[in-house]
Design an enzyme around this catalytic site. Structure first.
Site, PDB file in Angstrom:
ATOM      1  N   ASP A  13       8.074   1.062  -5.628  1.00 36.98           N
ATOM      2  CA  ASP A  13       6.855   0.444  -5.111  1.00 36.98           C
ATOM      3  C   ASP A  13       6.162   1.489  -4.230  1.00 36.98           C
ATOM      4  O   ASP A  13       6.643   1.818  -3.147  1.00 36.98           O
ATOM      5  CB  ASP A  13       7.231  -0.818  -4.322  1.00 36.98           C
ATOM      6  N   LYS A  42      -3.988  -3.314  -1.647  1.00 35.63           N
ATOM      7  CA  LYS A  42      -3.907  -2.584  -0.379  1.00 35.63           C
ATOM      8  C   LYS A  42      -4.748  -1.303  -0.454  1.00 35.63           C
ATOM      9  O   LYS A  42      -5.912  -1.378  -0.775  1.00 35.63           O
ATOM     10  CB  LYS A  42      -2.432  -2.314  -0.062  1.00 35.63           C
ATOM     11  N   ARG A  49      -7.046 -10.036 -23.376  1.00 40.55           N
ATOM     12  CA  ARG A  49      -5.716  -9.985 -22.750  1.00 40.55           C
ATOM     13  C   ARG A  49      -4.965  -8.758 -23.249  1.00 40.55           C
ATOM     14  O   ARG A  49      -4.286  -8.072 -22.505  1.00 40.55           O
ATOM     15  CB  ARG A  49      -4.912 -11.264 -23.029  1.00 40.55           C
ATOM     16  N   TYR A  78       9.638  -5.558   0.091  1.00 38.29           N
ATOM     17  CA  TYR A  78       8.518  -6.474   0.353  1.00 38.29           C
ATOM     18  C   TYR A  78       8.964  -7.938   0.180  1.00 38.29           C
ATOM     19  O   TYR A  78       9.713  -8.259  -0.744  1.00 38.29           O
ATOM     20  CB  TYR A  78       7.374  -6.138  -0.621  1.00 38.29           C
TER      21      TYR A  78
HETATM   22  C1  LIG Z   1       1.306  -6.611  -0.755  1.00 40.47           C
HETATM   23  C2  LIG Z   1       2.488  -5.922  -1.324  1.00 40.47           C
HETATM   24  C3  LIG Z   1       3.039  -6.319  -2.551  1.00 40.47           C
HETATM   25  C4  LIG Z   1       2.532  -7.517  -3.329  1.00 40.47           C
HETATM   26  O1  LIG Z   1       1.250  -7.315  -3.801  1.00 40.47           O
HETATM   27  P1  LIG Z   1       0.184  -8.512  -4.057  1.00 40.47           P
HETATM   28  O2  LIG Z   1      -1.015  -7.772  -4.522  1.00 40.47           O
HETATM   29  O3  LIG Z   1      -0.009  -9.205  -2.746  1.00 40.47           O
HETATM   30  O4  LIG Z   1       0.777  -9.407  -5.066  1.00 40.47           O
HETATM   31  C5  LIG Z   1       4.110  -5.595  -3.056  1.00 40.47           C
HETATM   32  N1  LIG Z   1       4.625  -4.550  -2.377  1.00 40.47           N
HETATM   33  C6  LIG Z   1       4.122  -4.153  -1.191  1.00 40.47           C
HETATM   34  C7  LIG Z   1       4.738  -2.988  -0.500  1.00 40.47           C
HETATM   35  C8  LIG Z   1       3.044  -4.808  -0.618  1.00 40.47           C
HETATM   36  O5  LIG Z   1       2.567  -4.419   0.555  1.00 40.47           O
END
Ligand SMILES: *Cc1c(COP(=O)(O)O)cnc(C)c1O
Length: 388
Positions: free
Chosen positions: A174, A199, A50, A102
């Site tokens: 983000d 993604k 961890r 998001y």
């Molecule tokens: C999918 C997404 C998230 C969250 O990510 P997870 O891997 O699903 O927890 C955060 N910000 C954006 C812009 C996203 O597309």
């Protein structure tokens, strides 16, 4: 690596190009949860997975290097990365964040952080005056997501960073939609870069993962402490999958954004399409800003049809893209924000953000773009009678 290679080349040729022990041209997956200590008094670099694991660390070093940071952190999901970053805050702190954030971040901020006494104000981040007006003496973080989801609004990153400096706030960004291949926020002065590596970074719809990167050493040690304390670390198999996905990040982003521009330009000629949102289009309000602050426009676009019925008919006829939540994969992904990513938002809130019942979002994958356009063309032709 001493030479200053491009990001494209560094995706392959970096300190993890081969395993120094065996020469293996793939990062070894170290499954051990714990590590034998040779010396009673001085422990080795790793003690418990961890706190630190060589496979996860390879990914953390890779993303730090690509974003131009000093240290990266890998988490069990994008939301785990975002949640852990928010743990930098304390009771009575305040966040200013983009109103088209998001959905999961919206839920965390409105339903979890509020309970812990951390307040927030949503603003139109494309309007710096509105951002500044929302800052108060308790504000600790200005939170950006750019381009935003699903209407692809572009925030002036340098402008927000400037405001944050004036008011002694941190900036979080983000960077899921563009990845370091197309936007490197740390270069623009952002403090914490966050990713859903689920993604584009991993890119194959086969892993859920999150990343955070910082440049400042003091912030790095605070985040390291939080990563270990909160414990939402990424497992080693998943870290390896993300590392493998990363190798093709540049070609995937390049192809995806070329396809996105082709599709966006074609959609603009379709009578059934009311509006196309893509920052790569010259008339998009954020086009010039994005050109100046990033290295591309990304592989996600949205387009608006007349009504939910038109959307339903189109989704029914279109063949190639998968119809699903998520984005950023080798296959094109078509999603319906009103019923997927933004379903939790009341209709009026959605409308205020430009998310009508006729809006569809597509993330472009690696198909031949001409064939995707033909597929769309056939679907529009099939529904034309009823909707034009
Ligand atoms: C999918 C997404 C998230 C969250 O990510 P997870 O891997 O699903 O927890 C955060 N910000 C954006 C812009 C996203 O597309």
């Amino acid at each position: 690596m001493t030479r200053n290679y491009s990001l494209q080349t560094r995706l392959l040729h970096n300190q993890h190009k081969f395993d120094p022990v065996t020469g293996g041209v793939s990062v070894p997956i170290q499954h051990a949860s714990t590590f034998h200590q040779q010396d009673f008094d001085t422990f080795g670099k790793y003690d418990y997975s961890r706190s630190g694991n060589p496979t996860r660390e390879a990914l953390e070093e890779a993303i730090a290097e690509l974003e131009g940071g000093s240290r990266g952190f890998a988490f069990a999901s994008g939301m785990a990365a975002i949640s852990t970053a928010f743990m930098l805050l304390s009771k009575d702190d305040h966040i200013v964040l983009t109103k088209d954030v998001y959905g999961g971040t919206f839920r965390l901020v409105t339903e979890v952080l509020t309970r812990l006494g951390i307040d927030h104000t949503f603003v139109d981040m494309t309007n710096l005056q509105e951002v500044e007006a929302a800052i108060n003496e308790k504000t600790k973080v200005l939170y950006m997501e750019t381009p935003s989801n699903p209407t692809l609004n572009v925030t002036d990153i340098r402008g927000v960073v400037e405001l944050a400096k004036q008011h002694q706030c941190l900036t979080f960004l983000d960077n899921t939609f563009l990845t370091p291949a197309l936007q490197r926020p740390l270069e623009l002065g952002v403090d914490v870069v966050l990713h859903s590596a689920t993604k584009f970074i991993s890119g194959h719809s086969d892993v859920v993962a999150g990343l955070a990167v910082v440049k400042d050493e003091e912030l790095a040690s605070r985040l390291a402490f939080l990563q270990n304390s909160f414990g939402a670390v990424l497992g080693v198999q998943d870290a390896w999958l993300v590392l493998r996905g990363l190798k093709t990040l540049h070609v995937r982003m390049e192809h995806g954004q070329k396809a996105a521009l082709m599709l966006a330009e074609w959609l603009e000629t379709v009578p059934a399409v009311k509006h196309v949102y893509y920052p790569g289009l010259a008339h998009h309000p954020g086009h010039e800003l994005q050109k100046e602050q990033g290295y591309g426009y990304g592989a996600v676009l949205s387009f608006e049809l007349e009504s939910e019925d038109a959307v339903r008919a189109f989704v029914d006829k279109v063949e190639l893209p998968v119809f699903a939540v998520s984005l950023g994969a080798v296959e094109s992904i078509l999603s319906y924000p009103a019923k997927m990513s933004h379903a939790a938002m009341p209709k009026e809130e959605r409308a205020a953000r430009g998310i009508s019942d006729g809006l569809l979002r597509i993330s472009l994958g690696l198909e031949k773009p001409e064939e995707l356009i033909e597929d769309f063309q056939r679907a529009f032709a099939a529904i034309e009678k009823s909707f034009t």
